[in-house]
Every structure is written in C-alpha cells, then in structure tokens.
Design a protein around this motif. Structure first.
Motif, mmCIF file in Angstrom:
data_model
loop_
_atom_site.group_PDB
_atom_site.id
_atom_site.type_symbol
_atom_site.label_atom_id
_atom_site.label_comp_id
_atom_site.label_asym_id
_atom_site.label_seq_id
_atom_site.Cartn_x
_atom_site.Cartn_y
_atom_site.Cartn_z
ATOM 1 N N SER A 230 39.127 50.072 1.454
ATOM 2 C CA SER A 230 38.239 50.939 2.219
ATOM 3 C C SER A 230 37.683 50.252 3.445
ATOM 4 O O SER A 230 37.174 50.891 4.338
ATOM 5 C CB SER A 230 37.083 51.383 1.312
ATOM 6 N N THR A 231 37.777 48.913 3.517
ATOM 7 C CA THR A 231 37.216 48.190 4.651
ATOM 8 C C THR A 231 38.259 47.855 5.702
ATOM 9 O O THR A 231 37.907 47.420 6.788
ATOM 10 C CB THR A 231 36.570 46.878 4.170
ATOM 11 N N HIS A 232 39.553 48.056 5.385
ATOM 12 C CA HIS A 232 40.605 47.711 6.336
ATOM 13 C C HIS A 232 40.818 48.862 7.300
ATOM 14 O O HIS A 232 40.922 50.012 6.902
ATOM 15 C CB HIS A 232 41.900 47.406 5.587
ATOM 16 N N GLN A 233 40.957 48.544 8.578
ATOM 17 C CA GLN A 233 41.118 49.590 9.577
ATOM 18 C C GLN A 233 42.332 49.368 10.467
ATOM 19 O O GLN A 233 42.733 50.267 11.169
ATOM 20 C CB GLN A 233 39.860 49.668 10.456
ATOM 21 N N VAL B 31 37.717 56.307 3.252
ATOM 22 C CA VAL B 31 36.581 55.388 3.288
ATOM 23 C C VAL B 31 35.377 56.004 2.590
ATOM 24 O O VAL B 31 34.705 55.350 1.781
ATOM 25 C CB VAL B 31 36.244 55.018 4.746
ATOM 26 N N GLN B 32 35.108 57.272 2.882
ATOM 27 C CA GLN B 32 33.970 57.928 2.257
ATOM 28 C C GLN B 32 34.172 58.064 0.749
ATOM 29 O O GLN B 32 33.228 57.911 -0.026
ATOM 30 C CB GLN B 32 33.770 59.306 2.890
ATOM 31 N N ALA B 33 35.405 58.355 0.315
ATOM 32 C CA ALA B 33 35.675 58.452 -1.115
ATOM 33 C C ALA B 33 35.436 57.119 -1.813
ATOM 34 O O ALA B 33 34.874 57.071 -2.914
ATOM 35 C CB ALA B 33 37.116 58.921 -1.345
ATOM 36 N N SER B 34 35.813 56.020 -1.172
ATOM 37 C CA SER B 34 35.579 54.695 -1.757
ATOM 38 C C SER B 34 34.093 54.373 -1.805
ATOM 39 O O SER B 34 33.599 53.810 -2.793
ATOM 40 C CB SER B 34 36.331 53.637 -0.946
ATOM 41 N N LEU B 35 33.362 54.738 -0.762
ATOM 42 C CA LEU B 35 31.924 54.481 -0.745
ATOM 43 C C LEU B 35 31.204 55.283 -1.827
ATOM 44 O O LEU B 35 30.310 54.761 -2.509
ATOM 45 C CB LEU B 35 31.355 54.807 0.634
ATOM 46 N N ASP B 36 31.606 56.543 -1.989
ATOM 47 C CA ASP B 36 30.987 57.369 -3.031
ATOM 48 C C ASP B 36 31.253 56.783 -4.418
ATOM 49 O O ASP B 36 30.359 56.771 -5.280
ATOM 50 C CB ASP B 36 31.516 58.798 -2.948
ATOM 51 N N ALA B 37 32.482 56.308 -4.649
ATOM 52 C CA ALA B 37 32.801 55.705 -5.947
ATOM 53 C C ALA B 37 32.007 54.421 -6.168
ATOM 54 O O ALA B 37 31.561 54.138 -7.285
ATOM 55 C CB ALA B 37 34.298 55.424 -6.033
ATOM 56 N N SER B 38 31.811 53.641 -5.102
ATOM 57 C CA SER B 38 31.024 52.413 -5.225
ATOM 58 C C SER B 38 29.560 52.725 -5.528
ATOM 59 O O SER B 38 28.918 52.050 -6.350
ATOM 60 C CB SER B 38 31.150 51.592 -3.942
ATOM 61 N N LYS B 39 28.995 53.739 -4.865
ATOM 62 C CA LYS B 39 27.615 54.131 -5.139
ATOM 63 C C LYS B 39 27.440 54.600 -6.581
ATOM 64 O O LYS B 39 26.406 54.371 -7.199
ATOM 65 C CB LYS B 39 27.187 55.235 -4.177
ATOM 66 N N PHE B 40 28.484 55.244 -7.126
ATOM 67 C CA PHE B 40 28.402 55.733 -8.502
ATOM 68 C C PHE B 40 28.443 54.594 -9.507
ATOM 69 O O PHE B 40 27.959 54.730 -10.631
ATOM 70 C CB PHE B 40 29.546 56.713 -8.755
ATOM 71 N N GLY B 41 29.043 53.448 -9.103
ATOM 72 C CA GLY B 41 29.132 52.301 -10.002
ATOM 73 C C GLY B 41 30.525 52.025 -10.504
ATOM 74 O O GLY B 41 30.697 51.256 -11.457
ATOM 75 N N ALA B 42 31.551 52.631 -9.887
ATOM 76 C CA ALA B 42 32.922 52.402 -10.333
ATOM 77 C C ALA B 42 33.441 51.024 -9.959
ATOM 78 O O ALA B 42 34.384 50.523 -10.581
ATOM 79 C CB ALA B 42 33.846 53.470 -9.751
ATOM 80 N N GLY B 43 32.829 50.392 -8.954
ATOM 81 C CA GLY B 43 33.271 49.077 -8.524
ATOM 82 C C GLY B 43 32.427 48.579 -7.385
ATOM 83 O O GLY B 43 31.673 49.344 -6.760
ATOM 84 N N PRO B 44 32.520 47.286 -7.068
ATOM 85 C CA PRO B 44 31.739 46.737 -5.961
ATOM 86 C C PRO B 44 32.229 47.261 -4.619
ATOM 87 O O PRO B 44 33.394 47.649 -4.480
ATOM 88 C CB PRO B 44 31.964 45.224 -6.089
ATOM 89 N N PRO B 45 31.376 47.301 -3.620
ATOM 90 C CA PRO B 45 31.790 47.780 -2.292
ATOM 91 C C PRO B 45 32.923 46.933 -1.721
ATOM 92 O O PRO B 45 32.935 45.706 -1.871
ATOM 93 C CB PRO B 45 30.518 47.644 -1.456
ATOM 94 N N GLY B 46 33.865 47.605 -1.071
ATOM 95 C CA GLY B 46 34.994 46.909 -0.460
ATOM 96 C C GLY B 46 36.105 46.568 -1.421
ATOM 97 O O GLY B 46 37.123 46.016 -1.003
ATOM 98 N N GLN B 47 35.957 46.861 -2.712
ATOM 99 C CA GLN B 47 36.988 46.533 -3.693
ATOM 100 C C GLN B 47 37.456 47.770 -4.454
ATOM 101 O O GLN B 47 37.893 47.682 -5.592
ATOM 102 C CB GLN B 47 36.468 45.476 -4.667
#
Length: 622
Positions: free
Chosen positions: A73-76, A242-258
C-alpha cells in the motif's frame, strides 16, 4: 499531438511493459482521445518502452494496473524491469470484502484448528517464534454468475461376485435439469493469482461472498421467493487499493504498510475456463449419483456431460481478505542427510476464519504418549492386578520393552501418516487421469469418434487441469504454474479449433455426397435406371462413379481390382505394405530419395481419403 506523436493507432492484442487498448474498449479509447488520457495506477499514461519495435504505431492507454505481485500500500512507483501486467481491468469497478478478523483473531483460528483433532500439535510455531508468522493480503478473484442445462450419460457397473463387475453402457442422454451458479457458489470463485496453491484457497470461498452488486436492476419485478433465495450483497466498492489497505490496518488486520494487494495475474477468459471446470466436476458428481440411484448400480465410470450454457453471464473483479500463515512442524531430510524443519503454509479467511493447511500435521509426542499409555501401561496395570504382585518384575520388564517398541513405532507412524494419505489421494487422481486420457486419445481410422466427441475431450481437459493443480503442489512455483497454465490453455484451444475445422470439413463432405446422390436420383427419374450404363458412369457407392479411380488413389495402394469393394482392412494393410516399400529411409541416392518421398506423400494423402468413411464415399461418387 497525442495521435500524431506515434502515428496510426494499434487496437487489439497486448504486450508486457506497455499500455495497450483491447478491441472491446474502442469506445473508451475515443472518449479518452477527446477528454484526456486514462490515468493508470501511477497517475500517468504508459507508452511503449521500445519505440524501435513499434515504429509508426500508437499504443493507446487502457485501464490495466501494472504492479509487482505483492503490491504494498505504500509503493507508488515501479521500474520497467519489475513491472508486470495486471489483468484486473478498470480498478474503479473493483469490489471486495473488508476484513472482519484481526491478526489476533487469525491466530485464534489457527489455535482452534489444532484442537479439532486429538493428534494435532498443541500449538503452531514458526522456527524460534512462539506463533506462526502472518501475512495480511487482499487476494484477487474473478467471480462469475451463470446458469446451465445438463444432459449426462455413462457406464454403470453391477457386482457379479468374485470381485468382478459387469459394465453396461447408457448411450442415451439423460436430462439433468438446469442449475444456477451464482457468485456465492464455490465453483464460480476463482483466485486470479498464481502465487498460491489452489487447494489452500478454498478457505476463502463460500456463501459469505454474497451476490454481485449492480446486477439486480429489476428487483421490484422479482417475486418474494426469488428475493428470499438470493444471497445478500456483502461486497463493497474497492476502487482504491491504498485506502483498502489503510482501512484494514485501522481495523487491526495488520500493521500499516504491511497489508498487500496482489495483482490480477490471470486473464478473465482463463479464469472462466477454470470455473467451468469446477462446474463440470460438480455436475459430474451429481450425474454419478443419479446413475447409481436410477439404475441401482454398484459403480459408475466414464460419465460424459452435454452442458448448454445460458447466454446471461456476469463477472466481477473481487478482492477477498486473507491471512497467509507460515509455520514449521516436523523435519525433512536433505540430499546429504541433514535434517531441517519442515515448512508448512495455511490460509485463514479474513471474514469467516476458515482454515486450510497444506497437509494435516501429527504431533509425534502425542502419538508416542498415546501408544505407550494405551498399548503398554494400561495392559500392564491390568495384568498386575489380575496376576498379583509376584509377577511384578516380569510385567515391569515387558512393560519397558513394549514401551520402547511402541515409542519407536508410534513416531514412525506419525511421520508417515500424512505422506501415506497424500500418496493415496495421488494414486486415485492418477488412475482417473489415465482413464480420461485413454478414452480421449485420437487413434485414427474411420470416424475418429473419441476425438470428435466433445464430452470425451472435455473430460480430458479436466484431467489436464487436475494435473496442473495437484502435481508436485508441495513445491509450488508461481512462474512455472503460470507458464504451465498458459500452455495448457493454448493447446486446449488449438485442439478445439482443430475439431471445429474437422467437423466443418465433414459437414461439407456430407453435403457434397448428399448433393451427388440427389443429382443421381434426378437423372434416374428423367432417363430411367439404365442411364449409368448408357453414359458409362459405372456403379458403386455414393451413387456415382464408384467403378472409377478418379485420382488414382486405389491404384497407388494396389487395389485397382477391388476399387469400391475394398474393405477398410484391405486399405489399411495395403497402405502399410506400400508405405514400408516407399519410405525414403529405405532408398539410396538423392534422386531415389526424392522420388520415394513424393510417392510416400501421395500414399499418405490416398490413405487419409480412403481411410475415412465419409471422404471415401465422396471420392467414390466423383
């Protein structure tokens, strides 16, 4: 300037490393020419990187993402060397399921899996770590909706005693009814990534996917029963990775960027082929049960299907959440005899918590303890109470010896049990595959019935995909499986095209024969039955000049005396004899070899015509 910079437009076809427009996207292409180029993932239009190879061609943009397999999610930005084509289409139409489990929930699901069977390990570890390592991903899927009508036939068997089975062929097609496979069916949910074993991905599939959004436009016209039987719409729009990854990270599915979103590495048409194979497998199982029940048979084999597909088909690019777990259990011996931990992979569904592991692991310690306690100590304790204390020494010695033996046997059994089960399943699959290939192989001769039978060839195609899915799946490699799948798909399409061309050729030959017969009947009505003798047309099969050898094919095979009366065996034996005599390898000198090669080709042509019943009838009617 956008058009003039590259020359004329190129529409259709694709190549890696550049954006190209498909012929089906012509409308979007012209709209883009007037309203501005389509924005790709990096926000710019990608042009061909090799102008020298595409001189004079304009490469139009299309809405296909280009990314590495694990798209963070952090790669552009991506280099031209690491860029790989993505077949997901327009990302603005992507839908998916959000994570409903956290990483803690995923570990709890794995822990629960270990408790479902008594001989599984107490806990799972990844090397020195006290718990499995997790990778949080959104896996790309193609999800279809379709409706089919099925007819089936097969061979049923009855027990004749003494281990023998009497087989009876059911040649007439039986109606299997219509079946609707919606997006909530496991058969229509195909992972579009080659990076994972197909059996592990079954953890993500099921009714929790729900219906495809935007397909019930006439919901007001549907009956209450239809609306009640339709699955709920659980999929939500996911146009931004990117937004889907951020939402999953906020929910607790994994650390940000991973949290990763894998690319669509499978074409939609290939995904449909795999989905249709699953549908055929499901329908083949239903047909097997129907044949057993309706004919009261003990066994069924060689089930053939005739499937009619409804034209109303829908497909959607879907992202499904998953946790990929890695852990070690047991050991494996290398070529030099060194022991190393055996690595295992499990997939945990990010919505339901379903767990599928690459193989069922057995705890050696539990197996040894159960064997020693249940097989040695309990019998020894019972013997001690029954025989009395004076036999205590003998019982203790026997218990010690039995414990050592049970300890060794239980450990060997625990290590061997998963391997034995895997080998058993593989033997069954190979036997079915061998039978399918044997039934579908083209053997030559008149008719080529098995080769032209579409249901038999579909069974062979299913066996090929089964081999691709199951063979050496413990050493799954993404690149090799992707190339293998492309090769299978290409050859299956070529064989299907060859059968269609062959069918068209036979239809044309049949039409010519019918036309010749019609003309002969017309002449007989006008001039009477003696018109053949009067005109010197002769008699023979097909109503034409069967007494003549128009192109000399019978003469080449040495059958001038028999002509149309020659049987298929006569033609085959004559061809073998002449082919052995005129084979170029049996002649010396350049001139002799050339003459022999020319005659050999003519013999082959003659046999192809006279060896086929329909074409021979046309030839005899010339």
């Amino acid at each position: 300037s956008f058009v003039a910079s590259e020359g004329r437009a190129r529409v259709g076809g694709m190549r890696r490393g550049s954006s190209v427009a498909c012929s089906s996207a012509c409308g979007r292409v012209w709209r883009d020419l007037f309203t501005g180029p389509t924005r790709c993932r990096a926000g710019t239009v990608t042009y061909a990187s090799e102008p020298s190879r595409l001189a004079g061609w304009l490469v139009l943009p299309c809405r296909r993402d280009y990314a590495t397999r694990d798209d963070s999610s952090t790669h552009q930005s991506f280099s031209s060397k690491t860029r790989r084509v993505c077949y997901g289409g327009d990302t603005r139409t992507h839908v998916g399921l959000p994570f409903k489990l956290t990483s803690t929930d995923a570990h709890a699901a794995l822990k629960k899996w270990t408790k479902r069977k008594p001989f599984r390990p107490w806990s799972l570890r990844d090397g020195n770590a006290h718990k499995p390592s997790l990778k949080t991903v959104f896996l790309p899927h193609w999800v279809f909706q379709c409706e089919i009508s099925v007819k089936y036939r097969g061979v049923v068997g009855y027990d004749a005693g003494g281990g023998k089975v009497t087989w009876t062929a059911i040649d007439t097609w039986r109606d299997g009814g219509s079946t609707k496979y919606d997006s909530s069916s496991k058969e229509t949910q195909i992972c579009a990534s080659f990076g994972h074993r197909r059996d592990l991905l079954s953890a993500l599939h099921g009714k929790h996917v729900g219906s495809l959004p935007g397909r019930n436009k006439n919901a007001n016209e549907e009956s209450d029963d239809t609306r009640a039987s339709s699955p709920e719409i659980n999929l939500i729009s996911m146009p931004d990775r990117v937004q889907a990854s951020l939402d999953a990270s906020k929910f607790g599915a994994g650390p940000p960027g991973q949290i990763y979103v894998e690319r669509f590495s499978m074409k939609r048409s290939l995904a449909w082929e795999l989905a249709f194979r699953r549908v055929r497998e499901s329908e083949r199982e239903k047909a097997t049960e129907l044949l057993k029940r309706n004919h009261k048979a003990d066994a069924v084999r060689d089930v053939a299907l005739d499937i009619t597909l409804s034209p109303k088909r829908h497909v959607k690019a879907v992202l499904l959440p998953a946790f990929i777990a890695h852990f070690t259990h047991g050991e494996v011996r290398g070529p030099s005899g060194d022991a190393s931990p055996r690595k295992h992979v499990a997939v945990v569904c990010g919505v339901t918590g379903n767990v599928v592991v690459d193989e069922d692991v057995v705890d050696v310690g539990k197996a040894r303890t159960a064997a020693v306690v249940g097989g040695v100590f309990l019998p020894a304790l019972c013997a001690h109470f029954c025989l009395g204390p004076e036999f205590g020494g003998i019982i203790a010695a026997q218990t010690a010896l039995g414990s050592a033996l049970a300890f060794a046997v239980a450990g060997a059994f625990a290590r061997r049990a998963p391997v034995a089960e895997r080998e058993r399943v593989e033997r069954v699959r190979v036997a079915d595959e061998t039978a399918a290939f044997a039934a579908a192989m083209r053997v030559g001769g008149a008719g080529d019935k098995a080769w032209m039978d579409e249901s038999t060839q579909l069974r062979r195609d299913d066996a090929e995909w089964g081999r691709w899915k199951e063979t050496d799946k413990q050493n799954w490699d993404e690149t090799e499986r992707e190339e293998w799948a492309a090769n299978i798909w290409q050859w299956q399409r070529l064989r299907k095209r060859e059968r269609e061309e062959r069918r068209a050729h036979l239809d044309a030959a049949r039409f010519r024969l019918e036309e010749a017969t019609r003309r002969d009947e017309e002449k007989e009505r006008r001039w009477g039955a003696g018109w053949r003798v009067a005109t010197g047309a002769g008699t023979g099969r097909g109503g034409g000049g069967g007494g003549r050898d128009t192109k000399g094919f019978y003469k080449l095979l040495g059958l001038t005396a028999k002509l149309a009366d020659a049987t298929y065996e006569d033609i085959k034996n004559a061809y073998r004899k002449e082919a052995m005599a005129w084979h170029p390898d049996k002649h010396q000198g350049d001139d002799e070899k050339k003459r022999a090669a020319k005659t050999f080709r003519e013999l082959q042509k003659a046999y192809l015509v006279l060896g086929n019943k329909t074409e021979r009838e046309v030839y005899d009617g010339l």
